[in-house]
Design an enzyme around this catalytic site. Structure first.
Site, mmCIF file in Angstrom:
data_model
loop_
_atom_site.group_PDB
_atom_site.id
_atom_site.type_symbol
_atom_site.label_atom_id
_atom_site.label_comp_id
_atom_site.label_asym_id
_atom_site.label_seq_id
_atom_site.Cartn_x
_atom_site.Cartn_y
_atom_site.Cartn_z
ATOM 1 N N GLU A 60 0.809 -1.093 0.005
ATOM 2 C CA GLU A 60 -0.071 -0.040 0.150
ATOM 3 C C GLU A 60 0.885 1.421 -0.007
ATOM 4 O OE1 GLU A 60 -0.731 -2.884 1.891
ATOM 5 O OE2 GLU A 60 -2.697 -3.246 0.902
ATOM 6 N N HIS A 129 -11.168 -5.058 7.375
ATOM 7 C CA HIS A 129 -11.757 -4.976 5.965
ATOM 8 C C HIS A 129 -12.935 -3.706 6.316
ATOM 9 C CE1 HIS A 129 -9.563 -8.304 4.991
ATOM 10 N NE2 HIS A 129 -10.034 -8.285 3.769
#
Lengths: 326, 358
Positions: A60, A129
């Site tokens: 990321e 998530h």
């Protein structure tokens, strides 16, 4: 006009913008050949080629760093963070870098990057998530945070975000991706960032919400009307940084009561900021304190209990009843 | 029984030894006498600049400053191998590379003092402002390099960090992205032996930092960072390889910083001995290159003296220019947060200036 789910509206917006502006690049984990884990980028690599829609290594910080480097060289990157719970890995590249690029360089370099990312509860994902982490970025100067509540809004807001000259975090609630369809015009339209939308008019109390909580607030308003005969005015914030306080104040001048509904845990998030701004600008119009309908200050819960943790229409109605009796 | 599926070598490059003797004549770069003299001038300038900056810092006339003495060959040699159109992504110690790439010295003074104008790199100067977060520039480098590749420009992105930076995840992520996408990028590490106070051997069990490139599948080379010709040579090879579309390279320049980490209270005697310091000072980049140039008859002490005076004058002029910079205001800062201030910021701006909102 076509009937679209929110995910289709997002794909459609990316398609339009890739066609319109050759500086736009779409990339992230699995977004190329696979079309994204939610298929948000379905078919785009085929249509625009692997130079403009591509897969990256799984990192990321690397993805947002790539966007940052491309942006200072004049591109308009639209990177995807596969799930927003993974954003901690990229926190420096967003809050420490992207959001400060214009400021640090006195405007010499800019970062017109739109970070798209799915988030939100109620779909029984594994840990990390579903978390609503938008508050972290509300507290980050230099970046805008946009959260659409339906397919029509998603398209117009995403196009506005990509065209914005500064970085934007565009959060897509997973529960809204395919839960309903809506008429979405196929032509080009934008919805300005920083302008809220009154989605239901009412005179008795103002309900401020964003993302999936807009639907919850609307259901609650209908229920409240039926049960008590009170009419709630529901505001869809659309953009939570900056907050359109003028629209909120205007509504409170009429209703004199307000609550904020937020999926994130309670403390120091968007709701807290909204209440603070109402306090600064509309306190003399209030008949009661502004209440927050939010989950408690825990980590996002385990899957088997998340439906109990998330705000429901009943919880919103209970909060409205409370604000009427204070 | 097992067999090797992959094997790697990490080359070490030196051209001039401590006494200025050529140890590797095959690698001598084809530089003109004027270019060789220019390399020396730049190293002299860098040493003078550093001495001046340290003094100014002690007098409170400079803000944040990270001394560079000892690292001149690494800094000057690598920048000299780039073209003006190549893009630099520096760390905070890499002020000399920025300056010689066109970043005005007075703005670098302003950057050090914490003036916003310091970071406003002039148009046409291909340099990012110095990075504070260790390694953050390394993941941005593939982005710059990808922009060049997509536009078909024969340009290279080069980034700098120290030995400390190679411990960051971002270091590996940046190299890995550049390798996976075959980008025109160079990752230049100045291993000055300490991450502030933590010595090289406590930072990694790897024998070299250069071998960290192996995991990203890109070439890694170690170079004598006190030897300006060797640094120039390896960087030139890396930059031209990148320009030719042959992908990224990682370079470890083995060097030493004579001074403290920064002028903000670091005391190197707490973590290194006098003997270590002296050992490295014997390898000094200026001494050996001066000997080499003198042996070729293209440098003299009187010339160096004259150039030192010139360098001092350049620094003084830049300082004067920095002193003349307009005072910043908080309202101006608000105006540079976004292209157009948000409703919220407009309101906050009005609170500060006393002017009406909207």
């Amino acid at each position: 006009m076509a009937q679209m789910t929110m995910i289709q509206a997002i794909t459609h917006a990316l398609d339009l913008e890739l066609a319109r502006d050759e500086r736009v690049l779409v990339f992230g984990e699995d977004v190329g050949n696979n079309g994204g884990v939610f298929r948000a980028t379905e078919g785009l690599q085929k249509k625009y080629g692997a130079d403009r829609v591509f897969d990256t290594p799984l990192a990321e910080s690397g993805i947002i760093g790539l966007a940052n480097g491309l942006a200072i060289q004049g591109f308009r990157p639209v990177p995807e963070i596969q799930f927003f719970g993974f954003v901690f890995e990229a926190f420096d590249q967003i809050a420490g870098q992207l959001a400060r690029t214009r400021y640090r360089s006195g405007g010499r370099y800019t970062a017109p990057v739109t970070i798209r990312s799915p988030f939100g509860g109620g779909v029984h994902t594994p840990e990390m998530h579903a978390d609503s982490l938008e508050g972290l970025f509300v507290q980050t100067p230099g970046i805008k945070v946009v959260i659409p509540s339906n397919p029509y809004e998603a398209k117009g807001l995403l196009l506005a975000a990509i065209r914005d000259p500064d970085p934007v975090i565009f959060l897509e609630h997973m529960k809204l991706y395919r839960s309903f369809r809506q008429e979405v015009p196929e032509d080009d339209y934008t919805i300005p960032l920083g302008v809220a939308n009154v989605v239901r008019e009412g005179k008795d109390a103002t309900v401020i919400a964003y993302g999936a909580m807009v639907g919850v607030a609307q259901k609650a308003a209908e229920q409240w009307s039926k049960e008590k005969g009170f009419e709630a005015e529901v505001i869809d914030l659309r953009t939570i940084s900056p907050i359109d306080i003028d629209t909120i104040v205007k509504s409170i001048q009429k209703t004199n009561r307000a609550i904020v509904v937020q999926e994130a845990q309670r403390s120091a998030g968007a709701a807290a900021e909204i209440v603070a701004q109402i306090n600064e600008q509309a306190i003399y119009h209030l008949e009661a304190p502004v209440l927050r309908a939010t989950p408690p200050d825990t980590v996002y819960p385990f899957g088997m209990i998340e439906d109990e943790w998330l705000p429901t229409p009943q919880y919103v109605v209970d909060t409205l009843n409370k604000v009427m009796t204070l | 029984m097992s067999q090797a599926v992959a094997q790697y070598e990490t080359p070490y490059v030196q051209i001039l030894d401590e006494n200025g003797n050529v140890t590797n004549p095959d690698l001598l770069p084809s530089l003109s006498d004027e270019q060789l003299r220019e390399l020396m001038k730049r190293m002299v300038f860098t040493r003078i600049w550093d001495q001046r900056a340290i003094k100014l810092s002690r007098q409170g006339r400079l803000g944040f400053y990270a001394p560079v003495a000892g690292q001149e060959a690494s800094m000057i040699g690598c920048e000299f191998a780039t073209k003006k159109e190549d893009f630099l992504l520096p760390g905070y110690r890499d002020i000399p590379q920025c300056y010689f790439h066109g970043y005005p010295l007075h703005q670098l003074f302003l950057y050090s003092r914490g003036h916003q104008l310091g970071g406003k790199v002039p148009e046409g100067v291909n340099c990012m402002l110095p990075q504070i977060i260790i390694g953050a520039q390394i993941v941005q480098t593939p982005g710059v390099a990808l922009a060049f590749k997509l536009r078909g420009e024969k340009r290279v992105a080069i980034t700098f960090t120290g030995d400390g930076g190679t411990s960051q995840g971002d270091f590996y992520e940046g190299m890995n992205f550049a390798g996976a996408m075959n980008l025109p990028a160079v990752f230049f590490v100045q291993n000055n032996q300490y991450a502030i106070s933590v010595p090289r051997e406590l930072q990694t069990r790897a024998k070299t930092l250069a071998q960290k490139a192996v995991a990203a599948g890109i070439p890694g080379v170690q170079v004598d960072g006190m030897d300006v010709l060797a640094v120039y040579h390896v960087t030139h090879e890396a930059v031209e390889r990148a320009r030719a579309g042959e992908g990224p390279t990682m370079i470890e320049a083995v060097t030493f910083r004579y001074g403290p980490h920064t002028m903000s209270g670091d005391d190197p005697t707490r973590y290194r001995t006098k003997e270590t310091q002296e050992e490295w000072e014997r390898k000094d980049p200026l001494i050996r290159f001066r000997k080499y140039l003198e042996s070729k008859g293209i440098w003299s002490e009187s010339e160096e003296q004259a150039y030192i005076e010139e360098a001092k004058e350049i620094v003084n002029q830049a300082l004067k220019q920095a002193d003349e910079a307009e005072k910043m205001t908080v309202a101006n800062l608000i105006d540079t947060m976004f292209a157009e201030p948000t409703q919220t910021l407009k309101r906050q701006r009005a609170e500060i200036t006393g002017e009406g909102a909207n």
